[in-house]
Design an enzyme around this catalytic site. Structure first.
Site, PDB file in Angstrom:
ATOM      1  N   SER A 108       1.030  -1.199   0.112  1.00  0.00           N
ATOM      2  CA  SER A 108       0.531  -0.131  -0.486  1.00  0.00           C
ATOM      3  C   SER A 108       0.536   1.312   0.271  1.00  0.00           C
ATOM      4  O   SER A 108       0.900   1.671  -1.304  1.00  0.00           O
ATOM      5  CB  SER A 108      -0.674  -0.042   1.058  1.00  0.00           C
ATOM      6  OG  SER A 108      -2.379   1.006   1.256  1.00  0.00           O
ATOM      7  N   ASP A 167      -9.879  -5.409  -4.419  1.00  0.00           N
ATOM      8  CA  ASP A 167      -9.209  -3.669  -4.055  1.00  0.00           C
ATOM      9  C   ASP A 167      -9.620  -2.273  -3.766  1.00  0.00           C
ATOM     10  O   ASP A 167     -10.148  -2.167  -6.212  1.00  0.00           O
ATOM     11  CB  ASP A 167      -7.960  -3.868  -4.406  1.00  0.00           C
ATOM     12  CG  ASP A 167      -6.678  -2.596  -3.305  1.00  0.00           C
ATOM     13  OD1 ASP A 167      -7.624  -1.866  -2.874  1.00  0.00           O
ATOM     14  OD2 ASP A 167      -6.115  -2.927  -3.711  1.00  0.00           O
ATOM     15  N   HIS A 195      -7.627  -5.533  -0.637  1.00  0.00           N
ATOM     16  CA  HIS A 195      -7.058  -4.706   0.100  1.00  0.00           C
ATOM     17  C   HIS A 195      -5.653  -5.321   1.444  1.00  0.00           C
ATOM     18  O   HIS A 195      -5.616  -4.999   1.934  1.00  0.00           O
ATOM     19  CB  HIS A 195      -6.839  -3.757   0.460  1.00  0.00           C
ATOM     20  CG  HIS A 195      -5.787  -2.052   0.621  1.00  0.00           C
ATOM     21  ND1 HIS A 195      -5.276  -1.494  -0.777  1.00  0.00           N
ATOM     22  CD2 HIS A 195      -5.155  -1.263   1.795  1.00  0.00           C
ATOM     23  CE1 HIS A 195      -4.431  -1.329  -0.866  1.00  0.00           C
ATOM     24  NE2 HIS A 195      -4.150  -0.933   1.350  1.00  0.00           N
TER      25      HIS A 195
END
Length: 222
Positions: A108, A167, A195
């Site tokens: 991320s 995601d 995610h």
């Protein structure tokens, strides 16, 4: 409390990968999040985890499982700031002085930082990471001291970009792959998850195989 990972001490004969957590987590949480990758790759690599320097609220999906596992941290002063802060630069520089890394792995916002580190080392013609692993990355790469023109440089460092089909930031991850890597220098894995890292062992194995391929091919090229 965070579950114990049960890994042995780092082995001096193994190459090391720098691991960068997502925003609103920390190094301890990230060890748990990528535990399947670590288990599969522990015969091949040491994993070195850093904590971001800036406190922040818990990231998406962190609670309730990691309740009480703070402080929660990030790499930049605010999520919208595209510049690499001095505090983070110093952390990375000190880690690289202490350990010679073959690769950088980020999740991320950590992938955003990893992309920036690869871009900077290329633009500034520094020896550094030989490959990158970008897990559920977001935009833009986190950099410092680059001109607007230099920020448009396409990254040539061999990498794998992993996206989750569910995601909510999938399109940002795809743009990271399409707009910031030179064609043919990064592979793309799209997995059946959101995610986070996949829970299906076969999908984790795909990531493991790509990391081993990257390392093998960079070794053959030296």
């Amino acid at each position: 409390m965070v579950p114990q990972t049960g890994f042995a001490s780092p082995q001096p004969n193994l190459p090391s990968i720098l691991c960068l957590h997502g925003g609103g987590t920390n190094a301890t949480i990230f060890k748990v999040q990528i535990i399947r990758l670590q288990r599969a790759l522990s015969p091949h690599f040491n994993f070195v985890f850093l904590d971001g320097p800036f406190p922040c609220p818990p990231g998406p999906g962190v609670l309730p499982f990691f309740e009480g596992c703070g402080p929660f941290l990030r790499w930049n002063k605010s999520p919208s700031d595209p510049n690499l802060p001095e505090e983070t630069k110093e952390l990375i520089a000190n880690a690289c002085k202490a350990t010679e890394f073959v690769g950088v792995l980020g999740f991320s916002a950590g992938a955003k930082l990893a992309a920036g580190l690869l871009l900077e080392q290329q633009v500034k013609k520094r020896r550094g990471f030989e490959f990158g692993v970008l897990l559920m990355g977001v935009l833009p790469p986190l950099v410092s001291g680059l001109t607007d023109e230099e920020k448009k440089t396409r990254i040539r460092v061999p990498s794998v970009v992993v996206l989750g089909k569910e995601d909510p930031w999938r399109e940002e991850g795809r743009r990271l792959y399409e707009e910031f890597w030179e064609v043919g220098r990064a592979s793309l894995l799209e997995l059946e998850c959101g995610h986070r890292l996949p829970s299906v062992e076969a999908e984790n194995r795909l990531i493991v195989e790509e990391i081993l391929r990257l390392y093998r091919e960079t070794r053959e090229g030296t």
